[in-house]
Write a protein that holds these residues in place. Structure first.
Motif: not given
Ligand code: TLP
Length: 339
Positions: A6, A58-59, A83, A135, A139, A168, A171, A199, A316
């Motif tokens: 990732s 991000g969550t 996500h 989004e 992802n 969301d 990215r 990220k 991935r």
């Molecule tokens: C589109 C999107 N929105 C939110 C998040 C959450 O971000 P975090 O909570 O990890 O900072 C992610 C993280 N994605 C992470 C990854 O891709 O490795 C994992 C799957 O949680 C994301 O891909």
């Protein structure tokens, strides 16, 4: 170890570490940390929004947006592999008490007509729709760029029905660098947005949520309720400033690395590239090679390459700042001998 699991695995640059050391700090619960305030102001300006708030992930940013926009019992329209729906632990149900209404998108883009058809009518039997979530990049669609026109159409439908839209945009800067469309223009078709500093932009921690001043006041209260009231967190916001100021344009390098990786993997017998590779994510299908994704990942690990499974036969690979072009070449050499 070549870590392609990732772009979350990026480690802070020397400049980020120095910025953390030098950061001027204050108590952010009293909204007095000057470094966090500087980051929030810069982010809001870049997005063309009135206000922004630093959040630890991000969550949490996405969940605070749902909590702030919705009331318990409402329904949220979002893409089936988003996500928020797929990877956030069912938190919109657990915390916000809202039910998801998922629509299958095409490369992550929901059909605007299907979105409009999913908006609930005023009927005592039905929940009200409280929010539409997008989004971009998407992802699980392989870092797919959702077209601006699609976002615009959905936003106009939302406004027609007096509904908010949350993006969301974990990215979003990848989409912007790949298309040349500014993040401000993307953000103009959404009421609130979350994007990740942690990220591809390379910061060790954190995201930003942005919207109106009124939204951020309410969102700040939700962050506090969730135990996210920060103290002298300028120390982790300072690397975020470096990320926002210096790490955006180089995302093009990650996209270039992904293109090289996809081209090489696509020529390995038995492997098939599943996505269009718009940005920094490559989805590889292993079915033809007669090997499950998990088995392939184990073989890769023996070769000191890390990746993640996205499905029974889908692996991935995500490129990022800490993987070099040379390492991409090494990965291709190793995998060509592996299958
Ligand atoms: C589109 C999107 N929105 C939110 C998040 C959450 O971000 P975090 O909570 O990890 O900072 C992610 C993280 N994605 C992470 C990854 O891709 O490795 C994992 C799957 O949680 C994301 O891909």
């Amino acid at each position: 170890m070549i870590d392609l699991r990732s772009d979350t695995v990026t480690k802070p640059t020397k400049e980020m570490r120095q910025a953390a050391f030098d950061a001027i700090v204050g108590d952010d619960v009293y909204i007095e940390d000057p470094t966090i305030l500087e980051l929030e102001a810069l982010a809001a300006k870049k997005l063309g929004k009135d206000a922004a708030m630093f959040v630890p992930s991000g969550t949490q940013g996405n969940q605070i947006a749902v909590l702030t926009h919705c009331v318990s019992g409402q329904e949220v329209i979002l893409e089936a592999d988003s996500h928020i729906y797929f990877y956030e632990g069912g938190t919109i149900a657990a915390f916000a008490g809202v039910q998801p209404r998922t629509l299958k998108g095409n490369h992550g883009a929901m059909n605007p007509l299907e979105v409009e058809a999913a908006i609930r009518v005023d009927d005592i039997h039905q929940p009200e729709t409280g929010l539409i979530c997008l989004e971009n990049t998407h992802n699980r669609a392989g870092g797919a760029i959702v077209p601006l026109e699609n976002m615009k159409e959905i936003y106009e439908i939302a406004k027609k029905h007096n509904l908010p839209v949350h993006l969301d945009g974990a990215r979003l800067f990848n989409a912007s660098v790949a298309t040349g469309i500014s993040v401000e223009e993307y953000a103009s078709y959404t009421d609130t947005i979350q994007f990740c500093l942690s990220k591809g932009l390379g910061a060790p921690v954190g995201s930003i949520i942005a919207g109106t001043k009124e939204f951020i006041v309410k969102a700040r209260k939700w962050r506090k309720r969730l135990g996210g009231g920060l103290r002298q967190a300028g120390i982790i916001a300072a690397p975020g400033l470096v990320a926002l100021n210096k790490m955006v344009d180089r995302l093009a390098d990650d996209h270039e690395k992904a293109a090289i990786l996809a081209s090489g993997l696509g020529s390995v017998k038995g492997l098939e590239i599943e996505n269009k590779v718009d940005t920094n994510i490559v989805l590889v299908n292993t079915k033809e090679a007669g090997i499950f994704a998990d088995q392939f990942i184990e073989k890769l690990k023996e070769e000191e390459i890390l990746a993640v499974a996205f499905g029974p036969y889908t692996v991935r690979f995500t490129t990022h700042y800490d993987v070099t072009n040379q390492e991409i070449k090494q990965v291709l050499e190793k995998i060509s001998k592996l299958i």
